[in-house]
Design an enzyme around this catalytic site. Structure first.
Site, PDB file in Angstrom:
ATOM      1  N   TYR A 148      41.152  33.855  50.278  1.00 34.77           N
ATOM      2  CA  TYR A 148      40.932  34.493  48.974  1.00 34.77           C
ATOM      3  C   TYR A 148      40.061  35.747  49.137  1.00 34.77           C
ATOM      4  CZ  TYR A 148      39.842  34.801  43.965  1.00 34.77           C
ATOM      5  OH  TYR A 148      39.700  35.220  42.669  1.00 34.77           O
ATOM      6  N   VAL A 160      55.399  38.242  41.756  1.00 41.99           N
ATOM      7  CA  VAL A 160      54.875  39.527  42.249  1.00 41.99           C
ATOM      8  C   VAL A 160      54.909  39.632  43.774  1.00 41.99           C
ATOM      9  CG1 VAL A 160      53.380  39.927  40.247  1.00 41.99           C
ATOM     10  CG2 VAL A 160      52.447  38.746  42.261  1.00 41.99           C
ATOM     11  N   LYS A 185      41.164  39.650  48.386  1.00 41.05           N
ATOM     12  CA  LYS A 185      40.486  40.463  47.371  1.00 41.05           C
ATOM     13  C   LYS A 185      39.762  41.652  48.004  1.00 41.05           C
ATOM     14  CE  LYS A 185      41.696  37.992  43.785  1.00 41.05           C
ATOM     15  NZ  LYS A 185      42.653  38.530  42.807  1.00 41.05           N
TER      16      LYS A 185
END
Ligand SMILES: NC(=O)c1ccc[n+]([C@@H]2O[C@H](COP(=O)([O-])OP(=O)(O)OC[C@H]3O[C@@H](n4cnc5c(N)ncnc54)[C@H](O)[C@@H]3O)[C@@H](O)[C@H]2O)c1
Length: 254
Positions: free
Chosen positions: A160, A58, A164
């Site tokens: 992370y 992706v 997000k």
């Protein structure tokens, strides 16, 4: 939007939350394409559910464009896209030895989790915009996966959390921009779910994590994530929203 035969794409669909989503969408009668790096697991799930597995990274424009082309040729233009692919490597901004986090480490997490999510979102939106609208004017639904680390990032989660947080910030923006095409965009922010990543942890670690969850004091089940995906597809007024699925957990600094 109703599910009947709608072509759906699930990234990260070979494992964990994505796998459960593939099962739920296939059971609802969708024609599902699984986009993932894990070929063996993806193929096995495809054979079991009647889905199509397509190997895809992706984080690459070429790889995702090729995957969308193959899915469209097999199933028609995508009406439901669920972004589950993600990585969660830990790393401190300044390591215990005093050295700064390598920039490539930060960039890689952003590349997979945030750029990868946008990569699918842009391709899905372009395909959905060309679909016939239903009686409500809907052409498609895009669902992203963030994390409660977007709101309460723990020590070691700089990359992370940032990745997000970007997904959360993009949700309302994309919903606004794609409204004119009849496309809704929502995000799920899971707390702690029992996926292969978690199952690999020792039982005492799992138990101590579960004890931090107010109610229910257990890890979420992947089917409970898929239940929210189903609701986000079905409910026409759920748009531009990030929904926490976290048993009322608010994570501590560590
Ligand atoms: N499990 C949890 O408790 C939890 C909590 C919060 C957020 N999340 C998020 O939910 C999503 C799914 O997590 P999971 O627990 O099911 O993990 P998982 O590791 O079981 O599944 C993730 C899948 O993504 C695939 N993937 C990784 N990089 C990819 C890439 N570049 N291209 C294509 N596929 C790729 C992996 O091969 C794997 O099949 C992730 O985005 C994760 O950050 C999970």
């Amino acid at each position: 939007m109703e599910f009947n035969q709608i072509p759906a794409i699930v990234s990260g669909g070979a494992s964990g939350l994505g796998e459960s989503t593939v099962r739920a969408l296939a059971a609802e009668g969708c024609r599902v394409a699984i986009l993932d790096l894990q070929e063996e697991q993806g193929q096995a799930l495809a054979a079991e559910t009647g889905a199509l597995f397509i190997r895809c990274d992706v984080s690459s424009a070429d790889s995702a464009e090729q995957a969308f082309r193959l899915a469209r040729e097999a199933h028609g233009p995508c009406g439901i896209a669920v972004n589950c692919a993600g990585i969660a490597p830990a790393g401190r901004i300044v390591g215990k030895d005093g050295s700064p986090m390598p920039l490539e480490q930060f960039a890689r997490v952003i590349q997979v989790n945030l750029t990868g999510t946008f990569n699918l979102l842009r391709l899905a939106a372009a395909e959905m915009a060309g679909r016939d609208a239903n009686a409500d004017g809907e052409r498609g639904v895009i669902i992203n996966t963030a994390s409660i680390a977007a709101f309460e990032g723990q020590i070691g989660q700089a990359a992370y959390s940032a990745s997000k947080g970007g997904v959360v910030a993009m949700t309302l923006q994309a919903a606004r921009e794609l409204a004119r095409h009849g496309i809704r965009v929502n995000t799920i922010a899971p707390g702690l779910f029992m996926t292969p990543m978690m199952a690999a942890m020792p039982q005492e670690v799992q138990d101590s994590l579960a004890a931090t969850l107010p109610f229910p004091s257990r890890l979420g089940r992947p089917q409970e994530y898929a239940l929210m995906v189903q609701q986000m597809v079905r409910n026409p007024v759920l748009n531009g929203e990030t929904v926490r699925l976290d048993c009322a957990l608010r994570m501590a600094p560590r």
